[in-house]
Design an enzyme around this catalytic site. Structure first.
Site, mmCIF file in Angstrom:
data_model
loop_
_atom_site.group_PDB
_atom_site.id
_atom_site.type_symbol
_atom_site.label_atom_id
_atom_site.label_comp_id
_atom_site.label_asym_id
_atom_site.label_seq_id
_atom_site.Cartn_x
_atom_site.Cartn_y
_atom_site.Cartn_z
ATOM 1 N N GLY A 45 10.517 25.220 -21.480
ATOM 2 C CA GLY A 45 11.891 25.344 -20.990
ATOM 3 C C GLY A 45 12.049 25.975 -19.621
ATOM 4 O O GLY A 45 12.951 25.626 -18.866
ATOM 5 N N GLU A 100 11.976 32.860 -17.285
ATOM 6 C CA GLU A 100 12.300 32.261 -18.583
ATOM 7 C C GLU A 100 13.696 31.648 -18.545
ATOM 8 O O GLU A 100 14.588 32.128 -17.850
ATOM 9 C CB GLU A 100 12.182 33.358 -19.652
ATOM 10 C CG GLU A 100 12.615 32.994 -21.051
ATOM 11 C CD GLU A 100 11.795 31.906 -21.724
ATOM 12 O OE1 GLU A 100 11.562 30.875 -21.089
ATOM 13 O OE2 GLU A 100 11.435 32.090 -22.906
ATOM 14 N N ASP A 101 13.870 30.594 -19.284
ATOM 15 C CA ASP A 101 15.164 29.921 -19.302
ATOM 16 C C ASP A 101 16.228 30.731 -20.045
ATOM 17 O O ASP A 101 17.343 30.878 -19.584
ATOM 18 C CB ASP A 101 15.047 28.515 -19.925
ATOM 19 C CG ASP A 101 14.295 28.510 -21.255
ATOM 20 O OD1 ASP A 101 13.946 29.593 -21.765
ATOM 21 O OD2 ASP A 101 14.052 27.410 -21.782
ATOM 22 N N ASP A 104 16.976 35.038 -26.333
ATOM 23 C CA ASP A 104 17.785 34.890 -27.540
ATOM 24 C C ASP A 104 17.540 36.137 -28.398
ATOM 25 O O ASP A 104 18.145 37.187 -28.171
ATOM 26 C CB ASP A 104 17.337 33.582 -28.207
ATOM 27 C CG ASP A 104 18.115 33.207 -29.450
ATOM 28 O OD1 ASP A 104 19.143 33.837 -29.719
ATOM 29 O OD2 ASP A 104 17.708 32.281 -30.165
ATOM 30 N N LYS A 132 21.644 35.298 -24.312
ATOM 31 C CA LYS A 132 22.508 35.342 -25.503
ATOM 32 C C LYS A 132 22.544 36.785 -25.972
ATOM 33 O O LYS A 132 21.813 37.171 -26.888
ATOM 34 C CB LYS A 132 21.912 34.469 -26.615
ATOM 35 C CG LYS A 132 22.047 32.991 -26.440
ATOM 36 C CD LYS A 132 21.651 32.315 -27.741
ATOM 37 C CE LYS A 132 21.379 30.848 -27.552
ATOM 38 N NZ LYS A 132 20.801 30.225 -28.746
ATOM 39 N N PHE A 153 24.080 27.216 -29.754
ATOM 40 C CA PHE A 153 22.890 26.439 -29.427
ATOM 41 C C PHE A 153 23.151 25.626 -28.166
ATOM 42 O O PHE A 153 24.036 24.777 -28.140
ATOM 43 C CB PHE A 153 22.469 25.531 -30.578
ATOM 44 C CG PHE A 153 21.148 24.869 -30.314
ATOM 45 C CD1 PHE A 153 19.961 25.578 -30.467
ATOM 46 C CD2 PHE A 153 21.087 23.551 -29.882
ATOM 47 C CE1 PHE A 153 18.737 24.979 -30.188
ATOM 48 C CE2 PHE A 153 19.862 22.949 -29.606
ATOM 49 C CZ PHE A 153 18.689 23.669 -29.761
ATOM 50 N N VAL A 154 22.401 25.929 -27.114
ATOM 51 C CA VAL A 154 22.646 25.280 -25.830
ATOM 52 C C VAL A 154 21.486 24.385 -25.405
ATOM 53 O O VAL A 154 20.340 24.599 -25.804
ATOM 54 C CB VAL A 154 22.952 26.317 -24.720
ATOM 55 C CG1 VAL A 154 24.247 27.054 -24.997
ATOM 56 C CG2 VAL A 154 21.799 27.316 -24.562
ATOM 57 N N ASP A 160 16.046 22.391 -24.708
ATOM 58 C CA ASP A 160 15.970 21.114 -25.410
ATOM 59 C C ASP A 160 16.593 21.095 -26.790
ATOM 60 O O ASP A 160 16.741 22.119 -27.456
ATOM 61 C CB ASP A 160 14.506 20.720 -25.575
ATOM 62 C CG ASP A 160 13.797 21.596 -26.614
ATOM 63 O OD1 ASP A 160 13.792 22.834 -26.432
ATOM 64 O OD2 ASP A 160 13.269 21.051 -27.605
ATOM 65 N N ARG A 166 16.375 18.167 -21.814
ATOM 66 C CA ARG A 166 15.947 19.161 -20.818
ATOM 67 C C ARG A 166 16.378 18.745 -19.420
ATOM 68 O O ARG A 166 16.489 19.567 -18.519
ATOM 69 C CB ARG A 166 14.426 19.298 -20.829
ATOM 70 C CG ARG A 166 13.841 19.819 -22.123
ATOM 71 C CD ARG A 166 12.358 20.100 -21.917
ATOM 72 N NE ARG A 166 11.637 20.296 -23.166
ATOM 73 C CZ ARG A 166 11.552 21.448 -23.818
ATOM 74 N NH1 ARG A 166 12.162 22.507 -23.340
ATOM 75 N NH2 ARG A 166 10.867 21.549 -24.935
HETATM 76 P P1 IMP Z 1 13.681 34.363 -28.405
HETATM 77 O O1 IMP Z 1 12.221 34.610 -28.592
HETATM 78 O O2 IMP Z 1 14.427 34.345 -29.695
HETATM 79 O O3 IMP Z 1 14.328 35.229 -27.373
HETATM 80 O O4 IMP Z 1 13.824 32.865 -27.952
HETATM 81 C C1 IMP Z 1 13.510 32.425 -26.752
HETATM 82 C C2 IMP Z 1 13.153 30.949 -26.798
HETATM 83 O O5 IMP Z 1 13.845 30.235 -27.823
HETATM 84 C C3 IMP Z 1 13.580 30.330 -25.517
HETATM 85 O O6 IMP Z 1 12.535 30.379 -24.594
HETATM 86 C C4 IMP Z 1 13.915 28.920 -25.904
HETATM 87 O O7 IMP Z 1 12.745 28.130 -25.821
HETATM 88 C C5 IMP Z 1 14.345 29.016 -27.344
HETATM 89 N N1 IMP Z 1 15.827 29.010 -27.466
HETATM 90 C C6 IMP Z 1 16.619 30.068 -27.730
HETATM 91 N N2 IMP Z 1 17.901 29.723 -27.783
HETATM 92 C C7 IMP Z 1 17.933 28.397 -27.530
HETATM 93 C C8 IMP Z 1 19.014 27.435 -27.425
HETATM 94 O O8 IMP Z 1 20.202 27.737 -27.581
HETATM 95 N N3 IMP Z 1 18.641 26.164 -27.144
HETATM 96 C C9 IMP Z 1 17.349 25.777 -26.968
HETATM 97 N N4 IMP Z 1 16.320 26.643 -27.044
HETATM 98 C C10 IMP Z 1 16.612 27.930 -27.325
HETATM 99 MG MG MG Z 2 11.474 29.005 -23.696
#
Ligand code: IMP
Ligand code: MG
Length: 175
Positions: A45, A100-101, A104, A132, A153-154, A160, A166
């Protein structure tokens, strides 16, 4: 043919992203003036963001990619972070910026920050486009910040749905 659900709402437009990427690029350039940076993009991402961001940075730079996975094909984080592909480079003594994109739960970045710390970089910074804020399970320090977004969810701009979407130039919500 894959059945892709429609985008319900555009949360961040292409122009807003462009402006923000420029702004972050300027900040990084100021912070590391006279030095150089080493960017690490988190596959898959973070790639789109990295590609645009490096062209807004005017200090010498190199980049590498790392692949981790926490999501699988589901819409909710599994909680388990796996290292899929490590860096090719040695980051010891470098000004590392993780690109990082989205953050979450914070698990992916938490994992990566700890993993990188023991490699002894000179500096370790974190740059995320989307945050988020309400979804955080583990706190992570963010140095360069794009947009705060609701816990939805984006997709788009690297993010993706089952590997698709993407390529959208904006960020849209699917739920
Ligand atoms: P975390 O480890 O929960 O912070 O998640 C981070 C990863 O989850 C990101 O790098 C994304 O690849 C994926 N992710 C989190 N939220 C979304 C979303 O809303 N859409 C798509 N991918 C997401
Ligand atoms: Mg990611």
């Amino acid at each position: 043919m894959i059945d892709i659900p429609p985008i319900k709402e555009i949360l961040i437009t292409e122009d807003q992203i462009k402006e923000k990427v420029k702004e972050i690029g300027r900040k990084i350039s100021e912070d590391f003036k006279g030095d150089e940076v080493f960017l690490v993009s988190i596959l898959r991402g973070g790639l789109i963001f990295l590609a645009d961001l490096i062209r807004e940075i005017d200090v010498p730079l190199q980049y590498d990619t790392i692949e981790i996975s926490s999501y699988g094909d589901e819409k909710f984080s599994s909680g388990v972070v796996r290292l899929i592909k490590d860096l090719k480079s040695n980051i010891e003594g470098k000004n590392v910026i993780i690109v990082e994109d989205i953050v979450d739960t914070g698990r992916s970045l938490h994992y990566l920050i700890n993993n990188f710390k023991i490699r002894n970089p000179k500096a370790l910074k974190v740059c995320v486009l989307l945050d988020k804020v309400d979804a955080r399970v583990i706190e992570v320090p963010i140095d360069y910040h794009g947009f705060k977004i609701p816990n939805r969810f984006v997709v788009g701009y690297g993010l993706d749905y089952k590997g698709y979407l993407r390529n959208l130039p904006f960020v849209g919500a699917m739920d």
